[in-house]
Design an enzyme around this catalytic site. Structure first.
Site, mmCIF file in Angstrom:
data_model
loop_
_atom_site.group_PDB
_atom_site.id
_atom_site.type_symbol
_atom_site.label_atom_id
_atom_site.label_comp_id
_atom_site.label_asym_id
_atom_site.label_seq_id
_atom_site.Cartn_x
_atom_site.Cartn_y
_atom_site.Cartn_z
ATOM 1 N N GLY A 41 0.817 -1.217 0.000
ATOM 2 C CA GLY A 41 0.000 0.000 0.000
ATOM 3 C C GLY A 41 0.846 1.261 0.000
ATOM 4 N N SER B 53 -1.616 -10.640 -2.931
ATOM 5 C CA SER B 53 -0.320 -10.016 -3.248
ATOM 6 C C SER B 53 0.868 -10.931 -2.979
ATOM 7 C CB SER B 53 -0.136 -8.739 -2.422
ATOM 8 O OG SER B 53 -1.160 -7.834 -2.682
ATOM 9 N N ARG C 164 -6.628 4.154 18.528
ATOM 10 C CA ARG C 164 -6.179 5.510 18.911
ATOM 11 C C ARG C 164 -6.840 6.053 20.167
ATOM 12 N NH1 ARG C 164 -6.831 8.049 12.955
ATOM 13 N NH2 ARG C 164 -5.179 6.868 11.950
ATOM 14 N N CYS D 211 -3.508 11.476 9.920
ATOM 15 C CA CYS D 211 -2.533 12.309 9.200
ATOM 16 C C CYS D 211 -2.695 13.809 9.483
ATOM 17 C CB CYS D 211 -2.608 12.042 7.705
ATOM 18 S SG CYS D 211 -4.264 11.746 7.099
ATOM 19 N N GLY E 209 -4.454 10.225 1.088
ATOM 20 C CA GLY E 209 -4.952 9.913 2.427
ATOM 21 C C GLY E 209 -6.064 8.878 2.400
ATOM 22 N N LYS F 22 -11.890 13.135 14.862
ATOM 23 C CA LYS F 22 -10.557 12.571 15.151
ATOM 24 C C LYS F 22 -9.579 13.685 15.511
ATOM 25 C CE LYS F 22 -10.868 8.809 11.766
ATOM 26 N NZ LYS F 22 -10.524 8.504 10.369
ATOM 27 N N HIS G 280 -0.936 17.221 2.709
ATOM 28 C CA HIS G 280 -2.109 17.844 3.335
ATOM 29 C C HIS G 280 -1.745 19.273 3.755
ATOM 30 C CE1 HIS G 280 -4.027 14.065 3.260
ATOM 31 N NE2 HIS G 280 -4.188 13.816 4.549
HETATM 32 N N1 LIG Z 1 -2.659 7.407 3.552
HETATM 33 C C1 LIG Z 1 -2.565 8.158 4.642
HETATM 34 O O1 LIG Z 1 -2.293 9.377 4.594
HETATM 35 C C2 LIG Z 1 -2.797 7.549 5.964
HETATM 36 C C3 LIG Z 1 -2.493 8.303 7.068
HETATM 37 C C4 LIG Z 1 -2.680 7.762 8.318
HETATM 38 C C5 LIG Z 1 -3.162 6.489 8.422
HETATM 39 N N2 LIG Z 1 -3.460 5.756 7.327
HETATM 40 C C6 LIG Z 1 -3.961 4.394 7.510
HETATM 41 O O2 LIG Z 1 -2.985 3.449 7.058
HETATM 42 C C7 LIG Z 1 -3.646 2.292 6.554
HETATM 43 C C8 LIG Z 1 -3.170 1.996 5.146
HETATM 44 O O3 LIG Z 1 -3.458 3.089 4.287
HETATM 45 P P1 LIG Z 1 -2.927 3.155 2.781
HETATM 46 O O4 LIG Z 1 -3.191 4.536 2.355
HETATM 47 O O5 LIG Z 1 -1.542 2.622 2.676
HETATM 48 O O6 LIG Z 1 -3.929 2.117 2.039
HETATM 49 P P2 LIG Z 1 -3.711 1.369 0.639
HETATM 50 O O7 LIG Z 1 -2.757 2.090 -0.227
HETATM 51 O O8 LIG Z 1 -5.083 1.102 0.112
HETATM 52 O O9 LIG Z 1 -3.025 -0.036 1.052
HETATM 53 C C9 LIG Z 1 -3.669 -0.973 1.875
HETATM 54 C C10 LIG Z 1 -2.693 -2.078 2.266
HETATM 55 O O10 LIG Z 1 -3.348 -2.937 3.201
HETATM 56 C C11 LIG Z 1 -3.275 -4.290 2.719
HETATM 57 N N3 LIG Z 1 -4.473 -5.015 3.153
HETATM 58 C C12 LIG Z 1 -5.747 -4.599 3.092
HETATM 59 N N4 LIG Z 1 -6.567 -5.553 3.603
HETATM 60 C C13 LIG Z 1 -5.755 -6.585 3.999
HETATM 61 C C14 LIG Z 1 -5.986 -7.854 4.601
HETATM 62 N N5 LIG Z 1 -7.217 -8.278 4.902
HETATM 63 N N6 LIG Z 1 -4.915 -8.624 4.861
HETATM 64 C C15 LIG Z 1 -3.678 -8.229 4.555
HETATM 65 N N7 LIG Z 1 -3.386 -7.029 3.977
HETATM 66 C C16 LIG Z 1 -4.424 -6.222 3.713
HETATM 67 C C17 LIG Z 1 -3.212 -4.143 1.214
HETATM 68 O O11 LIG Z 1 -2.695 -5.321 0.660
HETATM 69 P P3 LIG Z 1 -3.097 -5.784 -0.833
HETATM 70 O O12 LIG Z 1 -2.312 -4.905 -1.771
HETATM 71 O O13 LIG Z 1 -2.685 -7.209 -0.855
HETATM 72 O O14 LIG Z 1 -4.582 -5.582 -0.942
HETATM 73 C C18 LIG Z 1 -2.260 -2.954 1.097
HETATM 74 O O15 LIG Z 1 -0.937 -3.386 1.301
HETATM 75 C C19 LIG Z 1 -5.148 2.580 6.713
HETATM 76 O O16 LIG Z 1 -5.591 2.063 7.956
HETATM 77 C C20 LIG Z 1 -5.200 4.078 6.730
HETATM 78 O O17 LIG Z 1 -6.358 4.561 7.394
HETATM 79 C C21 LIG Z 1 -3.264 6.253 6.096
#
Ligand SMILES: NC(=O)c1ccc[n+]([C@@H]2O[C@H](COP(=O)([O-])OP(=O)(O)OC[C@H]3O[C@@H](n4cnc5c(N)ncnc54)[C@H](OP(=O)(O)O)[C@@H]3O)[C@@H](O)[C@H]2O)c1
Length: 340
Positions: free
Chosen positions: A12, A40, A99, A130, A161, A215, A243
């Site tokens: 991700g 994956s 959190r 974030c 995000g 949040k 952001h």
């Molecule tokens: N983006 C931000 O700015 C941000 C900031 C703070 C917190 N977060 C949090 O960080 C987390 C990830 O965000 P992201 O933006 O990186 O999302 P993303 O790009 O959609 O990536 C999601 C990741 O989670 C994996 N995944 C999802 N469901 C799964 C499962 N059941 N078992 C194993 N792996 C699983 C996916 O694997 P596959 O590729 O195999 O599906 C992928 O590696 C979320 O909880 C989000 O709320 C994000």
């Protein structure tokens, strides 16, 4: 001897950035395992000069691993984080699941590093949202000097995000605007995001605010000071990464804008770019790939006795997620696990 580290959600946006930052900061890792969903399995991801093959989270054994940086959604975290924690592997979680749990510390290392010692109740540490992370880095040094009473914040949050599907949605919709034969209806968002802004992030709550706004309120109180009142409006904008926030603060003691600028210049994690001229401020595109939280447009709010305005920009995949998680891992290593 260094650490054995697991990155969960390594395919991700946040997971990939975690691997980049672990390598950039030369985190003392002896071994790194990368996990994602079964679909994956075997996908290659980059860690510094090496390439690692993704393993299946569902069958992974966390025993013998020191820490796991989780970057998957809350539902999957609920299933797998307790498993990792029970195996003795400290979880640093990016989802919102833990959190607000009083038994789980919520940490921004520049602000409340002392909270790390409370990790052991659940073997879990939470990483903030974030938009909260970058804001509290800026609030803390000003709060220490003049005691912040109230914060009014409006955010301009990038699509990264919302995960990798949201990045594709902005990209595809933007291209479709120039190609009248293709139509890309919104899937991740409720309305078109290309060439638009959407005043809605996460679900609506009974009082008319959204969960994202709530949040920012709850997390600021937990990380900085429960007495600070926060009101937020969170908006999604057609920016890929970075952001931005317009922050208005009211303090108990008077704080002059020049002193505020000097305090922020000295503060950890902050970079002040604040020239009162064309281009003398930071925009999101300029902060991509950077560690710092950038502050510009610092100025007195003359409508109240003790008020300041500022503009705050940061790479949401870094300070808002991956960097903060790696900083927590460094803190945990330094203060608690003491290997490496
Ligand atoms: N983006 C931000 O700015 C941000 C900031 C703070 C917190 N977060 C949090 O960080 C987390 C990830 O965000 P992201 O933006 O990186 O999302 P993303 O790009 O959609 O990536 C999601 C990741 O989670 C994996 N995944 C999802 N469901 C799964 C499962 N059941 N078992 C194993 N792996 C699983 C996916 O694997 P596959 O590729 O195999 O599906 C992928 O590696 C979320 O909880 C989000 O709320 C994000």
């Amino acid at each position: 001897m260094g650490y054995r580290v697991v990155v969960v959600g390594a395919t991700g946006n946040v997971g990939r950035e975690m691997l980049n930052i672990l390598a950039e900061r030369q985190f003392p890792a002896d071994e790194v395992a990368v996990l994602a969903s079964r679909k994956s399995l075997g996908t290659e991801v980059t860690f510094g000069e090496t390439t690692l093959k993704t393993q299946d989270l569902d069958t992974f054994d966390f025993a013998g691993w020191d820490m796991a940086l989780f970057a998957i959604g809350s539902d999957a975290t609920k299933k797998y984080a307790p498993k990792a924690a029970a195996a003795g592997c400290v979880v640093i979680d990016n989802s919102s699941l833990y959190r607000y749990d009083p038994e789980v510390p919520l940490i921004v290392p520049e602000v409340n590093p002392q909270a790390v010692h409370r990790y052991s109740k659940k073997n879990i540490i939470a990483n903030p949202n974030c938009s909260t992370a970058q804001m509290v880095v800026a609030l803390k040094p000003l709060h220490d000097r003049a005691k912040i009473k109230r914060v009014v914040v409006s955010t301009y949050q990038s699509v990264s995000g919302s995960g990798k599907d949201a990045i594709d949605e902005l990209w595809d919709q933007t291209k479709a605007v120039y190609n009248p034969t293709s139509d890309v209806p919104p899937k991740v968002y409720t309305k078109q995001i290309a060439f638009n802004v959407i005043p809605h992030i996460d679900v609506f709550l009974d009082d008319g605010s959204t969960k994202e706004e709530w949040k920012m309120v709850a997390e600021t109180k937990k990380i900085v000071d429960p007495s600070i009142k926060v009101t937020a409006t969170c908006v999604r904008v057609p920016v890929f990464v970075g952001h931005s926030e317009s922050i208005n603060i009211e303090t108990e003691d008077f704080l002059d804008e020049d002193e505020a600028r000097d305090i922020l210049r000295e503060a950890p994690g902050i970079m002040v770019i604040d020239k009162r001229e064309d281009g003398g401020y930071v925009t999101p595109i300029e902060c991509v790939g950077d560690f710092a939280t950038f502050i510009s447009r610092i100025r007195q709010d003359s409508t109240i006795e003790n008020g300041l305005n500022m503009w705050c920009v940061s790479d949401n995949l870094r300070k808002g997620a991956a960097l903060n998680a790696v900083q927590i891992a460094e803190l945990l290593g330094r203060e608690v696990l003491k290997k490496g």
